[in-house]
Design a protein around this motif. Structure first.
Motif, PDB file in Angstrom:
ATOM      1  N   ARG A  47       0.994  -1.225   0.119  1.00 49.54           N
ATOM      2  CA  ARG A  47      -0.054  -0.202  -0.048  1.00 49.54           C
ATOM      3  C   ARG A  47       0.743   1.118   0.082  1.00 49.54           C
ATOM      4  N   THR A  48       1.486   1.522  -1.198  1.00 50.56           N
ATOM      5  CA  THR A  48       2.489   2.628  -1.386  1.00 50.56           C
ATOM      6  C   THR A  48       2.375   3.063  -2.828  1.00 50.56           C
ATOM      7  N   GLY A  49       1.574   4.087  -3.217  1.00 48.16           N
ATOM      8  CA  GLY A  49       1.697   4.544  -4.535  1.00 48.16           C
ATOM      9  C   GLY A  49       1.698   5.930  -4.603  1.00 48.16           C
ATOM     10  N   ALA A  50       1.396   6.641  -5.589  1.00 49.91           N
ATOM     11  CA  ALA A  50       1.379   8.197  -5.591  1.00 49.91           C
ATOM     12  C   ALA A  50       0.610   8.963  -4.565  1.00 49.91           C
ATOM     13  N   ILE A  51      -0.429   8.348  -4.209  1.00 52.36           N
ATOM     14  CA  ILE A  51      -1.114   9.283  -3.107  1.00 52.36           C
ATOM     15  C   ILE A  51      -0.679   8.938  -1.811  1.00 52.36           C
ATOM     16  N   HIS A  52       0.234   8.253  -1.570  1.00 54.72           N
ATOM     17  CA  HIS A  52       0.845   7.827  -0.248  1.00 54.72           C
ATOM     18  C   HIS A  52       2.063   8.643   0.154  1.00 54.72           C
ATOM     19  N   GLU A  53       2.660   9.478  -0.714  1.00 52.93           N
ATOM     20  CA  GLU A  53       4.185   9.767  -0.397  1.00 52.93           C
ATOM     21  C   GLU A  53       4.074  10.950   0.533  1.00 52.93           C
ATOM     22  N   GLY A  54       3.180  11.378   1.085  1.00 51.19           N
ATOM     23  CA  GLY A  54       3.477  12.480   2.062  1.00 51.19           C
ATOM     24  C   GLY A  54       4.124  13.905   1.721  1.00 51.19           C
ATOM     25  N   GLU A  55       5.216  13.704   2.660  1.00 55.13           N
ATOM     26  CA  GLU A  55       6.144  15.011   2.226  1.00 55.13           C
ATOM     27  C   GLU A  55       6.867  14.848   1.250  1.00 55.13           C
ATOM     28  N   HIS A  56       6.841  13.674   0.222  1.00 56.71           N
ATOM     29  CA  HIS A  56       7.485  13.528  -0.884  1.00 56.71           C
ATOM     30  C   HIS A  56       6.338  13.378  -2.056  1.00 56.71           C
ATOM     31  N   LEU A  57       5.205  13.902  -1.851  1.00 55.40           N
ATOM     32  CA  LEU A  57       4.309  14.061  -2.798  1.00 55.40           C
ATOM     33  C   LEU A  57       4.715  14.887  -4.262  1.00 55.40           C
ATOM     34  N   GLY A  58       4.704  13.845  -5.245  1.00 55.53           N
ATOM     35  CA  GLY A  58       4.998  14.764  -6.584  1.00 55.53           C
ATOM     36  C   GLY A  58       6.388  14.240  -6.848  1.00 55.53           C
ATOM     37  N   THR A  59       6.965  13.580  -6.055  1.00 56.30           N
ATOM     38  CA  THR A  59       8.661  13.281  -6.490  1.00 56.30           C
ATOM     39  C   THR A  59       8.547  11.858  -7.225  1.00 56.30           C
ATOM     40  N   GLY A  60       7.456  11.007  -6.925  1.00 51.42           N
ATOM     41  CA  GLY A  60       7.564   9.663  -7.668  1.00 51.42           C
ATOM     42  C   GLY A  60       8.347   8.868  -6.809  1.00 51.42           C
ATOM     43  N   ILE A  61       8.382   8.975  -5.556  1.00 51.54           N
ATOM     44  CA  ILE A  61       9.347   7.934  -4.836  1.00 51.54           C
ATOM     45  C   ILE A  61       8.920   6.567  -4.760  1.00 51.54           C
ATOM     46  N   SER A  62       7.454   6.358  -4.710  1.00 51.19           N
ATOM     47  CA  SER A  62       7.077   5.046  -4.639  1.00 51.19           C
ATOM     48  C   SER A  62       7.456   4.343  -6.054  1.00 51.19           C
ATOM     49  N   HIS A  63       7.490   4.827  -7.210  1.00 51.41           N
ATOM     50  CA  HIS A  63       7.832   4.452  -8.423  1.00 51.41           C
ATOM     51  C   HIS A  63       9.370   4.142  -8.188  1.00 51.41           C
ATOM     52  N   LEU A  64      10.157   5.182  -7.939  1.00 49.84           N
ATOM     53  CA  LEU A  64      11.444   5.073  -8.051  1.00 49.84           C
ATOM     54  C   LEU A  64      12.043   3.856  -7.042  1.00 49.84           C
ATOM     55  N   LEU A  65      11.530   3.735  -5.969  1.00 50.11           N
ATOM     56  CA  LEU A  65      11.693   2.683  -5.176  1.00 50.11           C
ATOM     57  C   LEU A  65      11.351   1.196  -5.682  1.00 50.11           C
ATOM     58  N   GLU A  66      10.411   1.123  -6.374  1.00 52.49           N
ATOM     59  CA  GLU A  66       9.991   0.003  -7.231  1.00 52.49           C
ATOM     60  C   GLU A  66      11.131  -0.339  -8.148  1.00 52.49           C
TER      61      GLU A  66
END
Length: 439
Positions: A47-66
């Motif tokens: 349960r971590t996608g673009a809507i869950h990125e908190g302070e990192h919203l808009g960075t695409g951190i979930s996608h980069l981590l994948e």
């Protein structure tokens, strides 16, 4: 299937023969036997996608981590060892990120289930965030963003969603914005990984030629080593009601104009989901659909046109028509599409269109739920949404039961000017084109 002897917290869904295991550490595992072919898919949903990125919203951190985790090194395996093991297992594996989750899957022959389980759990729970791999995948994702920016269809959908949603984080693209992505550090990625990749933030599905009780025992033995951690509390703000029409136009170096006309609608749990889903088929599926009839002359001024209904569980979705057309036909096309939406509010859909739409929608839905991967995806997505596991038969029956009057009710309620968003991308105007040539 008998589970009394297992001593596990297991729920048996008899109607669709599914076992659901809930471990003490919070992991939910869902197992479905399917013995048509001697294959098994193991798929994890985090349960971590673009809507869950908190302070990192808009960075695409979930996608980069994948990108970093998939085929990356772990505490127990080097990157080369992970890749070699996948090769031995047939290399039928992949990963992806969406608005609301990140997923990893592997498809193997039944005799390799144990090895595949250990590998995917090792990659999920023991990944190493190393500087060289971080830099390599950062470069890969930046190039993906650049390709998306040059793709007019993706640019159009991004423009539409960013203006349909002003508050809810669904407005941010899954891949992120390049300038925000570049601000991320390996330390931030590692902290995000340790926060999000924990058992009670995961759903694990297994579908295929396997004994479900054996699979549950093996999953328990592998995941039991990981303890429950602090609960996550992702805050998702509600999207406020839309109160006025939104029209956004951008220019891009393209030859044909593109347009999306959409209305804010409902969440997954709303009963209007099914009339809206069916309407998307009636309007846009096939040569005899209502939208396809907009080309009334031999000269096809509308190159392509489709309709879709998007109803996620975490925010009210939208109903949209997207079209590509000759630029000089843009205003006429918009007027004709809006007239179709207006007629739906006052004139019921014809019986023949209703039947054709149902046949199209049901056959398309069943076709998209044929493979082991389709089944695993369906189970995982339903678990994320706390939705019915036996949803295939349920969905078909609910589409079959939709009446023309229900479609008209949905149109009256949601196809209103104050809930309308229009996004348009056009070729450069002649004045702008001449200005560029002069420089």
């Amino acid at each position: 299937m008998f589970t009394e002897s297992l001593g596990l917290d297991v729920v048996v869904h008899l109607l669709c023969m599914i076992l659901e295991l809930n471990l003490d550490n919070g992991l939910k595992a869902i197992i479905k036997e399917n013995h048509r072919v001697p294959l098994i898919i193991l798929q994890a949903f985090v349960r971590t996608g673009a809507i869950h990125e908190g302070e990192h919203l808009g960075t695409g951190i979930s996608h980069l981590l994948e990108h970093i985790i998939y085929k990356g090194p772990t505490l127990n395996r080097s990157e080369e060892e992970v890749i070699n093991t996948l090769e031995l297992l047939g290399n039928s594996a992949n990963a992806y990120t969406t608005n609301d989750h990140t997923s990893y899957y592997i498809i193997v022959s039944k005799e390799h289930f144990g090895v595949a389980l250990e590998l995917i759990v090792d990659c999920l729970m023991n990944s190493l965030i190393q500087e060289d791999r971080f830099q390599r995948e950062m470069g890969v994702v930046q190039r993906e963003i650049e390709q998306d920016e040059d793709n007019p269809d993706k640019a159009l959908w991004r423009l539409f969603v960013e203006n349909m949603y002003r508050v809810h984080p669904i407005k941010f693209p899954v891949i992120g914005y390049k300038n925000r992505l570049k601000s991320l550090t390996p330390e931030e990625i590692d902290a995000y990984y340790k926060k999000k990749y924990i058992p009670h933030n995961m759903i694990f599905t297994v579908v295929g030629d396997i004994n479900a009780e054996d699979a549950l025992q093996k999953i328990k033995s592998v995941f039991d080593a990981f303890k429950r951690k602090n609960e996550l509390s992702d805050y998702l703000p509600d999207e406020p009601p839309q109160c006025n029409k939104r029209i956004i136009v951008q220019e891009m170096n393209i030859k044909a104009a593109r347009m999306i006309i959409g209305y804010r609608t409902v969440k997954l749990s709303d009963h209007y989901k099914y009339p809206l889903d069916l309407l998307s088929s009636i309007l846009g599926a096939g040569r005899n659909s209502l939208l396809s009839k907009l080309n009334t002359t031999k000269e096809e001024r509308i190159v392509s046109i489709t309709s879709s209904s998007f109803t996620p569980y975490f925010v009210p979705g939208y109903f949209a028509v997207s079209a590509t057309m000759k630029t000089d036909y843009l205003d006429d096309a918009r007027e004709k599409i809006l007239k179709i939406f207006s007629r739906l509010k006052t004139i019921p859909v014809k019986d023949e269109d209703l039947r054709r739409g149902k046949n199209k929608k049901i056959s398309q839905y069943l076709f998209n739920n044929q493979t082991l991967r389709d089944e695993a995806m369906e189970l995982g997505n339903n678990a994320l949404a706390s939705h019915n596991f036996c949803s295939v038969d349920d969905y078909v029956s609910k589409i079959e039961s939709v009446r023309a009057s229900q479609i008209q009710e949905a149109a009256e309620k949601y196809f209103c000017d104050d809930q309308l968003t229009v996004a348009v991308i056009t070729p450069p105007s002649k004045s702008n084109e001449n200005e560029r040539k002069s420089h």
